[in-house]
Design an enzyme around this catalytic site. Sequence first.
Site, short mmCIF file in Angstrom:
data_model
loop_
_atom_site.label_atom_id
_atom_site.label_comp_id
_atom_site.label_asym_id
_atom_site.label_seq_id
_atom_site.Cartn_x
_atom_site.Cartn_y
_atom_site.Cartn_z
CB VAL A 1 13.52 69.31 13.63
CG1 VAL A 1 12.72 70.49 14.16
CG2 VAL A 1 12.67 68.04 13.64
CB CYS B 1 23.67 68.06 31.82
SG CYS B 1 24.80 69.44 31.72
CG HIS C 1 9.92 75.05 14.27
ND1 HIS C 1 8.88 74.63 13.47
CD2 HIS C 1 9.61 76.31 14.66
CE1 HIS C 1 7.96 75.60 13.41
NE2 HIS C 1 8.38 76.63 14.12
N PRO D 1 0.34 69.68 -2.56
CG PRO D 1 0.58 67.49 -1.77
CD PRO D 1 1.21 68.84 -1.75
CB CYS E 1 23.11 74.29 32.79
SG CYS E 1 23.96 73.04 31.79
N GLY F 1 5.28 72.79 1.00
CA GLY F 1 5.04 71.65 1.89
C GLY F 1 4.72 72.01 3.32
CB THR F 2 4.31 74.61 5.42
OG1 THR F 2 3.84 74.91 6.74
CG2 THR F 2 4.18 75.84 4.54
C1 BV8 Z 1 5.36 80.23 20.27
C2 BV8 Z 1 9.79 71.14 16.56
C3 BV8 Z 1 5.17 81.91 21.82
C4 BV8 Z 1 9.38 70.11 17.57
C5 BV8 Z 1 7.70 72.27 15.97
C6 BV8 Z 1 -2.23 77.48 22.14
C7 BV8 Z 1 -1.41 77.09 23.16
C8 BV8 Z 1 -0.02 77.18 23.09
C9 BV8 Z 1 0.58 77.68 21.95
C10 BV8 Z 1 -0.26 78.06 20.93
C11 BV8 Z 1 -1.63 77.98 20.99
N1 BV8 Z 1 -2.16 78.43 19.83
C12 BV8 Z 1 -1.14 78.80 19.00
C13 BV8 Z 1 0.00 78.60 19.69
C14 BV8 Z 1 1.31 78.85 19.20
C15 BV8 Z 1 1.91 77.52 18.80
C16 BV8 Z 1 1.15 76.95 17.61
O1 BV8 Z 1 1.25 77.47 16.52
N2 BV8 Z 1 0.36 75.88 17.84
C17 BV8 Z 1 -0.40 75.28 16.75
C18 BV8 Z 1 -0.52 73.77 16.99
C19 BV8 Z 1 -1.75 75.94 16.68
N3 BV8 Z 1 3.25 77.85 18.43
C20 BV8 Z 1 4.22 77.77 19.34
O2 BV8 Z 1 4.08 77.34 20.46
C21 BV8 Z 1 5.56 78.32 18.88
N4 BV8 Z 1 6.07 79.19 19.89
O3 BV8 Z 1 4.31 80.57 19.80
O4 BV8 Z 1 5.95 80.87 21.28
C22 BV8 Z 1 5.91 82.47 22.93
C23 BV8 Z 1 6.09 83.81 22.94
C24 BV8 Z 1 6.76 84.35 23.99
C25 BV8 Z 1 7.23 83.54 25.02
C26 BV8 Z 1 7.06 82.17 24.98
C27 BV8 Z 1 6.39 81.61 23.94
C28 BV8 Z 1 6.56 77.20 18.68
C29 BV8 Z 1 6.11 76.32 17.56
C30 BV8 Z 1 7.21 75.31 17.24
C31 BV8 Z 1 6.71 73.92 17.49
N5 BV8 Z 1 7.73 72.95 17.09
N6 BV8 Z 1 8.67 71.41 15.64
C32 BV8 Z 1 9.37 68.74 16.96
O5 BV8 Z 1 9.46 68.58 15.72
O6 BV8 Z 1 9.24 67.78 17.76
S1 BV8 Z 1 6.45 72.55 14.89
C33 BV8 Z 1 6.17 71.12 14.02
O7 BV8 Z 1 4.88 71.24 13.49
C34 BV8 Z 1 7.05 70.92 12.83
O8 BV8 Z 1 8.36 71.36 13.00
C35 BV8 Z 1 6.38 71.70 11.75
O9 BV8 Z 1 6.91 72.98 11.68
C36 BV8 Z 1 4.99 71.83 12.24
C37 BV8 Z 1 4.04 71.10 11.34
O10 BV8 Z 1 3.78 71.96 10.34
P1 BV8 Z 1 4.11 71.60 8.81
O11 BV8 Z 1 5.57 71.58 8.62
O12 BV8 Z 1 3.31 72.50 7.98
O13 BV8 Z 1 3.63 70.11 8.63
P2 BV8 Z 1 2.15 69.63 8.47
O14 BV8 Z 1 2.19 68.18 8.70
O15 BV8 Z 1 1.25 70.51 9.27
O16 BV8 Z 1 1.79 69.92 6.93
C38 BV8 Z 1 2.46 69.22 5.93
C39 BV8 Z 1 2.05 69.87 4.62
O17 BV8 Z 1 2.78 69.25 3.57
C40 BV8 Z 1 0.56 69.69 4.31
O18 BV8 Z 1 0.04 70.92 3.85
C41 BV8 Z 1 0.59 68.67 3.15
O19 BV8 Z 1 -0.46 68.91 2.22
C42 BV8 Z 1 1.91 68.97 2.51
N7 BV8 Z 1 2.51 67.86 1.77
C43 BV8 Z 1 2.39 66.54 2.01
N8 BV8 Z 1 3.13 65.85 1.08
C44 BV8 Z 1 3.74 66.78 0.29
C45 BV8 Z 1 3.35 68.06 0.72
N9 BV8 Z 1 3.78 69.18 0.12
C46 BV8 Z 1 4.62 69.05 -0.93
N10 BV8 Z 1 5.05 67.85 -1.42
C47 BV8 Z 1 4.63 66.71 -0.83
N11 BV8 Z 1 5.05 65.52 -1.31
ZN ZN Z 2 23.35 71.05 32.55
#
Ligand code: BV8
Ligand code: ZN
Length: 250
Positions: free
Chosen positions: A103, A147, A119, A214, A130, A187-188
């Site tokens: 983001v 708002c 996201h 990594p 609204c 990186g995810t």
């Molecule tokens: C949805 C914005 C359905 C906000 C983000 C139980 C209850 C409720 C929901 C769920 C549940 N179980 C599953 C879900 C679904 C849920 C989900 O997946 N939860 C997870 C925690 C299990 N998903 C949702 O809720 C999504 N919506 O499912 O809606 C629905 C359907 C109909 C009607 C209504 C609803 C919405 C998900 C969006 C969440 N928002 N961000 C904010 O930023 O404040 S997600 C947020 O976490 C980030 O944006 C990012 O996308 C994510 C983290 O993931 P990564 O980017 O992979 O980062 P992470 O730290 O995990 O990993 C970093 C990686 O980089 C590592 O692998 C590391 O090794 C590597 N790395 C480190 N250094 C380097 C590197 N790689 C390369 N080079 C380097 N130097």
């Molecule tokens: Zn409003």
Amino acid sequence: MRFDPDLLDKLRGAHHIAVFTGAGVSAESGIPTFREAQTGLWANFRAEDLATPEAFRRDPFTVWKWYEWRRDLMREVRPNPAHLAIAALEQRVPHVTVITQNVDGLHHSAGSTDVIELHGNIWNNFCFHCRQPGEPAASASDVPPRCAHCGGMVRPGVVWFGESLPAPAWHRAAEVSEHADVFFCIGTSSLVEPAASLPRYAQSCGRTVIQINPEATLHDGFARHVLRGKAGHIVPELLRAAWPEQREGA
Ligand code: BV8
Ligand code: ZN
């Protein structure tokens, strides 16, 4: 750094490359990944517990302050060599689409011109009531600001847990994952759905998936090539190896 010749041939012959990124691609810009993000004042909170509409309803002040803290962290950061190399791909391949979970807006800042923000973007705001875009007045003393159209609370323009991804962004990301010749996954941790399903989907459509991280991830199994290391090092090296005749960053 040596790369598989098949991988280099695939890149050179690609017409359309998809680059799916997560927090790891911004790590070398100094933005802690989502799993590391909670430090200092926020050490006692889990990101997943703050980035929800329920948390905002229950305690809008704390959630807004968390985003202000993250924006302050991000205000000073710049795109790193990974972002810049991904943008430079556009000078080498006819069509490059970045599909990011991040983001922070750093792919745009690096010069990528086709970026799908699954996201949302932390620099945008809209009204929780609204949904009108809401740029808080500088003088706003309310926290969160109000708002101008309806007086509702202004919230960050990101997708919270439990919220649907923007339908146009999601449909376009799925379509690109189905048709791109090469699908980079950079990186995810591939833990957050439904974004995490894209590498699987690309592989099921016969695309060449390349994983850059990594650490091992859940989705290494879907990758034709797994490049173990930091994105800021590997991506520029990969461009130099595939297109040695092209100038740096051109
Ligand atoms: C949805 C914005 C359905 C906000 C983000 C139980 C209850 C409720 C929901 C769920 C549940 N179980 C599953 C879900 C679904 C849920 C989900 O997946 N939860 C997870 C925690 C299990 N998903 C949702 O809720 C999504 N919506 O499912 O809606 C629905 C359907 C109909 C009607 C209504 C609803 C919405 C998900 C969006 C969440 N928002 N961000 C904010 O930023 O404040 S997600 C947020 O976490 C980030 O944006 C990012 O996308 C994510 C983290 O993931 P990564 O980017 O992979 O980062 P992470 O730290 O995990 O990993 C970093 C990686 O980089 C590592 O692998 C590391 O090794 C590597 N790395 C480190 N250094 C380097 C590197 N790689 C390369 N080079 C380097 N130097
Ligand atoms: Zn409003």
